[in-house]
Scaffold this active site. Sequence first.
Site, PDB file in Angstrom:
ATOM      1  N   GLU A 112      -4.908   1.626  -5.784  1.00 53.25           N
ATOM      2  CA  GLU A 112      -4.493   2.989  -5.471  1.00 53.25           C
ATOM      3  C   GLU A 112      -3.201   3.444  -6.154  1.00 53.25           C
ATOM      4  OE1 GLU A 112      -5.871   4.000  -1.031  1.00 53.25           O
ATOM      5  OE2 GLU A 112      -4.820   2.089  -1.204  1.00 53.25           O
TER       6      GLU A 112
ATOM      7  N   ARG B 114      -0.295   8.309   6.603  1.00 57.40           N
ATOM      8  CA  ARG B 114       0.021   7.796   5.267  1.00 57.40           C
ATOM      9  C   ARG B 114       0.679   8.899   4.426  1.00 57.40           C
ATOM     10  NH1 ARG B 114      -0.185   2.875   1.925  1.00 57.40           N
ATOM     11  NH2 ARG B 114      -1.893   2.107   3.208  1.00 57.40           N
TER      12      ARG B 114
END
Length: 793
Positions: A738, A331
């Site tokens: 997020e 990520r």
Amino acid sequence: MRSLKKVEQQSARESIQDPGMGGVGRSKKHESADKHVSGEAVYIDDRPELRGQLHAAVGQSQFARARIKSMDLSAVKAAEGVKAVITVKDVPGHVDIGPVFPGDPVLALDEVEYLGQPLFAVAATSHDLARKAALLAKVEYEELEPVLTVKDALAKQHFVRPPFTMQRGDSAAAIDSAKHVLSGEISVGGQEHFYLEGQVSTAEPTEDGGMTIFSSSQHPSEVQKLVAEVLDVPLNKITVDTRRMGGGFGGKETQAAPWACIAALLANKCQLPVKMKLSRSDDMCLTGKRHPFENNYQVGFDDSGRIQGIDITVNGNCGYSPDLSDAIVDRAMFHSDNAYYLDNATVTGNRCKTNTVSHTAYRGFGGPQGMMTIEMVMDDIARHLGKDPLEIRKINLYGHGERNITHYHQTVEHNNLDKLIDSLEQSSDYQARRKQISEFNKENTILKKGIALTPVKFGISFTVQHLNQAGALVHIYTDGTIHLNHGGTEMGQGLFTKVAQIVAEEFQVDVDTIGVSATRTDKVPNTSPTAASSGTDLNGKAAQNAAITLKKRLVDFAAEHFNVETEQVIFADNQVHIGAEVGKKTMAFAELIQLAYMNRVSLSSTGYYKTPKIHFDRETAKGRPFFYYANGAAVSEVLIDTLTGEYKLLRADILHDVGKSLNPSIDIGQIEGAFIQGMGWLTTEELMWNDKGRLLSNNPATYKIPAISDAPVDFNVALLPDDPNKEHTVYNSKAVGEPPFMLGISVWSAIKDAVASVADYQVSPKLNTPATPEKVLWAVQDMQKAALDKSGA
């Protein structure tokens, strides 16, 4: 514009309706808000003690890396209140509870790999007696040399998983041919989750040889699986129940499981309920953090500041085991572009193994650490060319046509970055304030101001494809009330509220008629963790699917029963309208439900959803790992004291894209909280280990999270209007958990801007994170030296 934004924020909060329809698009307060404030909300530690309940503690390693030569537990077993002591030899099933890859023994085997690693577990009649007994063990070690830094791990090629590279074009050739070339490195600190409720689980044996687990977990199905495996029983013997958590932030995605497993092992041995809870200091020492990273880059660019080629390496400090580090470093690699088009790019990720606790998921899941490098690049290019960093950011934004392909070969569709940043630049008066700040800095030698506007482009989906699925269960009772259960967990983020609103919208009933029950593995099976900002996307769609099934069943029944067309059965305002205008029959929703029940219509349905379109081929490092992108931008203005390094965030302006908001007040609250948490990560929250691998910042006195006094007095948050998600998400909303966390990068960049003013913006300061006052002071001193060197030259 600023006053308009303040009105928008105020109206979002004032529009909270209680009771009322409260369906999609309307502000509705958190379903447990009153209980949170009054103290009536029941967490795992608040549950009444069960008959015969015992309490657990673990004995901890005193070395970061050592071989266990002997372990004498006789004094532990003889201690007051002790009912059972277990080691790894007492585990009837699997001893490794690694969530993806092996490497996480539930209790230490022959070797310990971090300071504090559990060696054995104790069950006693009280929490204090269990902890005291655990200290009586006599353990003999052969100390081994630990690996404690990323640089040491890289030198020794000490990895938890192999390195991985993503590539687009020929970065080396593009850099070689570029007119300007820069290189740099940055150390990005980790972050303690610091959830208000620590790790806690209670295990209760059942009559059939199974176990009921009450766990503060973001992933009840994983707890179910691992408890079943360590006990060597089928999954259907284990039920996990999670009503709410007092915060998670990723720290309870995988790392709630070990404590549930230990409680279950002791409960199984004693055949009595066992509670396992960690004290705050133990929680901080024995659970993983946000991964610290050490990243570097080399970039080539033209006179305008447009990037032509870039090579980025991200080095994640993973701790002693894989945990989720493979996906987290992936990520970080995926988000090494942030919002910028990188035509020729090579991104390499190293998963460094060190002898510390295994680091784990944290809000953003590696994305923030990846974004930090490219944001540093933007600032460095700007200082090199003598331009405003915002100008460099804007010229490198993803555009259209060929400038919208990522380094992992996903097309950035429905791109609103230009629109969003231009709007925020105007509403925040960025250009006028930039001039005012420049004048202020010319006139002041001690106090300096800085300003920065930074964007966020964050991909939404689990990058592990099979996790992108969810289930739900909806019952309608004969009084018209609705029971809702789904696989998502509530940790304060308002998931239960939003999903209830979605079901209320489908049936056009008051949201207060919908009851959401605890997440349980015996109601909705095989659930994914509540993580990756996908809780509402997945579980909301699954609940909607169940509601649509039930609604169709009711419509078909009403049409047949009243001899009308299905199109003539309309749900609205807690009522059902049946038939054409002439002779239309209207009945309360509850009345239709009672009628359906009397006519033997099923009033229960499951729902299911899986995210479409996503795929990624790791062999070729190409694909579409994300269903869509959520975007945002923030402007932060800071004031620093060049004599002490102290600073203050004066003002923050945020414009964030949530698509069509399901609940504006909850979304704004999430954005505010994420921004402050992101700011804390980059400024005050400093993890410190000594040269033996002992965590020194292990309590609230030695680890500083942001306080209310750290929030800006002038704090403006707005949702991007009139821009619903173009992908087919639930009511065209976008994830909000997020993405806004990374808006905090603007604070770090603004501090750097203030420091840069010391050398008249001619040099880009090196400022590792967290940018504590000490580090800011050192950066100021570097700038003062640079200014002297330039004047001397």
